[in-house]
Design a protein around this motif. Structure first.
Motif, PDB file in Angstrom:
ATOM      1  N   LEU A 199      21.647 161.422  44.932  1.00  0.00           N
ATOM      2  CA  LEU A 199      22.852 160.623  45.184  1.00  0.00           C
ATOM      3  C   LEU A 199      22.535 159.267  45.812  1.00  0.00           C
ATOM      4  O   LEU A 199      23.430 158.456  46.009  1.00  0.00           O
ATOM      5  CB  LEU A 199      23.806 161.405  46.095  1.00  0.00           C
ATOM      6  CG  LEU A 199      24.441 162.645  45.452  1.00  0.00           C
ATOM      7  CD1 LEU A 199      25.083 163.526  46.520  1.00  0.00           C
ATOM      8  CD2 LEU A 199      25.465 162.251  44.399  1.00  0.00           C
ATOM      9  N   HIS A 257      24.132 155.657  44.857  1.00  0.00           N
ATOM     10  CA  HIS A 257      25.486 155.788  44.316  1.00  0.00           C
ATOM     11  C   HIS A 257      26.481 155.086  45.248  1.00  0.00           C
ATOM     12  O   HIS A 257      26.243 154.964  46.458  1.00  0.00           O
ATOM     13  CB  HIS A 257      25.866 157.262  44.165  1.00  0.00           C
ATOM     14  CG  HIS A 257      25.255 157.928  42.976  1.00  0.00           C
ATOM     15  ND1 HIS A 257      25.993 158.375  41.910  1.00  0.00           N
ATOM     16  CD2 HIS A 257      23.965 158.201  42.674  1.00  0.00           C
ATOM     17  CE1 HIS A 257      25.195 158.916  41.016  1.00  0.00           C
ATOM     18  NE2 HIS A 257      23.941 158.821  41.457  1.00  0.00           N
ATOM     19  N   HIS A 297      32.112 163.888  43.434  1.00  0.00           N
ATOM     20  CA  HIS A 297      31.011 164.829  43.264  1.00  0.00           C
ATOM     21  C   HIS A 297      31.248 166.053  44.159  1.00  0.00           C
ATOM     22  O   HIS A 297      31.368 165.911  45.380  1.00  0.00           O
ATOM     23  CB  HIS A 297      29.679 164.185  43.656  1.00  0.00           C
ATOM     24  CG  HIS A 297      29.372 162.913  42.942  1.00  0.00           C
ATOM     25  ND1 HIS A 297      28.905 162.884  41.636  1.00  0.00           N
ATOM     26  CD2 HIS A 297      29.456 161.610  43.345  1.00  0.00           C
ATOM     27  CE1 HIS A 297      28.706 161.621  41.280  1.00  0.00           C
ATOM     28  NE2 HIS A 297      29.036 160.838  42.292  1.00  0.00           N
ATOM     29  N   VAL A 332      31.847 162.315  47.778  1.00  0.00           N
ATOM     30  CA  VAL A 332      31.067 163.555  47.761  1.00  0.00           C
ATOM     31  C   VAL A 332      31.775 164.571  48.647  1.00  0.00           C
ATOM     32  O   VAL A 332      32.079 164.276  49.813  1.00  0.00           O
ATOM     33  CB  VAL A 332      29.623 163.345  48.255  1.00  0.00           C
ATOM     34  CG1 VAL A 332      28.889 164.687  48.337  1.00  0.00           C
ATOM     35  CG2 VAL A 332      28.867 162.382  47.351  1.00  0.00           C
ATOM     36  N   GLU A 346      32.960 156.234  44.635  1.00  0.00           N
ATOM     37  CA  GLU A 346      32.581 157.638  44.490  1.00  0.00           C
ATOM     38  C   GLU A 346      32.790 158.374  45.804  1.00  0.00           C
ATOM     39  O   GLU A 346      32.715 157.786  46.887  1.00  0.00           O
ATOM     40  CB  GLU A 346      31.116 157.769  44.046  1.00  0.00           C
ATOM     41  CG  GLU A 346      30.825 157.072  42.725  1.00  0.00           C
ATOM     42  CD  GLU A 346      29.363 157.174  42.316  1.00  0.00           C
ATOM     43  OE1 GLU A 346      28.756 158.253  42.494  1.00  0.00           O
ATOM     44  OE2 GLU A 346      28.818 156.157  41.828  1.00  0.00           O
ATOM     45  N   SER A 363      30.386 166.705  38.933  1.00  0.00           N
ATOM     46  CA  SER A 363      30.950 165.359  39.071  1.00  0.00           C
ATOM     47  C   SER A 363      32.191 165.211  38.206  1.00  0.00           C
ATOM     48  O   SER A 363      32.111 165.243  36.977  1.00  0.00           O
ATOM     49  CB  SER A 363      29.905 164.307  38.682  1.00  0.00           C
ATOM     50  OG  SER A 363      28.749 164.437  39.473  1.00  0.00           O
ATOM     51  N   VAL A 421      25.574 169.842  41.520  1.00  0.00           N
ATOM     52  CA  VAL A 421      26.582 168.785  41.634  1.00  0.00           C
ATOM     53  C   VAL A 421      27.504 168.851  40.423  1.00  0.00           C
ATOM     54  O   VAL A 421      27.051 168.773  39.278  1.00  0.00           O
ATOM     55  CB  VAL A 421      25.940 167.384  41.707  1.00  0.00           C
ATOM     56  CG1 VAL A 421      27.010 166.305  41.884  1.00  0.00           C
ATOM     57  CG2 VAL A 421      24.919 167.314  42.834  1.00  0.00           C
ATOM     58  N   ILE A 466      34.703 158.619  40.801  1.00  0.00           N
ATOM     59  CA  ILE A 466      33.970 159.876  40.615  1.00  0.00           C
ATOM     60  C   ILE A 466      33.996 160.668  41.917  1.00  0.00           C
ATOM     61  O   ILE A 466      33.712 160.134  42.987  1.00  0.00           O
ATOM     62  CB  ILE A 466      32.512 159.630  40.191  1.00  0.00           C
ATOM     63  CG1 ILE A 466      32.447 158.774  38.926  1.00  0.00           C
ATOM     64  CG2 ILE A 466      31.788 160.963  39.967  1.00  0.00           C
ATOM     65  CD1 ILE A 466      31.031 158.392  38.519  1.00  0.00           C
TER      66      ILE A 466
END
Length: 202
Positions: free
Chosen positions: A45, A48, A7, A146, A144, A182, A180, A5
């Motif tokens: 977040l 995560h 974000h 960001v 993940e 995602s 966000v 993922i």
């Protein structure tokens, strides 16, 4: 396949009492409200499995990334691919009755909204954002990432995922402050795109 993922976080509110189009200009920082928005999104977040944290080099995105860094334990990595869109109206007031866009001297730059003629082409923005998205996916594979960026660059990714033309009207954007977006991958393929507003009530 491996689920990853990425974000895409929009920065919080900027202190801008003159209502200027600040674009890539230096010195524009988050307002007190913007700092609260960034903190709320960071809390969303927390927990995560974030292994990559990138941000646009501008002050407002660095400040938005700071609380995310605290909850993830990662150092934000500035990336020019995540920069705000280039715009030739930077430094001008573009909203309200005092907008400089009413001045005929500006009109030659407004001949082609589909490109747009006043700034960095939508397609160029999308291409660099997709490069940043793919780089983050590769680095965070199975985890993940960001990436803290700006409204228009994030919207170009949203439109790519939805299969929409990159040219659009500004009021068609859904990318609020500190929101966000995602993007969920199964291997190299996008399987979902989820939009949330953790700071909506601030």
């Amino acid at each position: 396949m491996t689920r990853t993922i990425v974000h895409l976080v929009r920065h919080g509110e900027v202190y801008n009492p003159e209502w200027l189009l600040y674009g890539r200009l230096p010195g524009f920082e988050l307002s007190a409200r913007g700092q609260c928005q960034a903190a709320r999104t960071a809390q969303a977040l927390r927990g995560h499995d974030v292994t990559v944290l990138g941000c646009s080099p501008l002050t407002r995105t660095r400040q938005t990334a700071a609380p995310i860094a605290r909850v993830t334990g990662l150092e934000p990595e500035p990336d020019d691919l995540l920069l705000e869109a280039g715009n030739r109206f930077e430094g001008l007031r573009t909203k309200g009755w005092r907008s400089q866009l009413f001045n005929p001297v500006r009109w030659p730059l407004m001949t082609d909204p589909s490109t747009p003629s006043w700034g960095e082409p939508y397609q160029t923005i999308q291409d660099r954002m997709l490069a940043a998205l793919d780089g983050a996916r590769r680095r965070a594979e199975g985890h993940e990432a960001v990436l803290v960026s700006h409204q228009l660059p994030i919207v170009t990714v949203q439109r790519w995922v939805a299969g929409l033309d990159v040219a659009h009207l500004p009021w068609d954007r859904r990318c609020e402050l500190a929101s966000v977006t995602s993007v969920v991958f199964d291997g190299e393929h996008v399987i979902d795109c989820v939009y949330t507003e953790p700071a909506q009530e601030i």
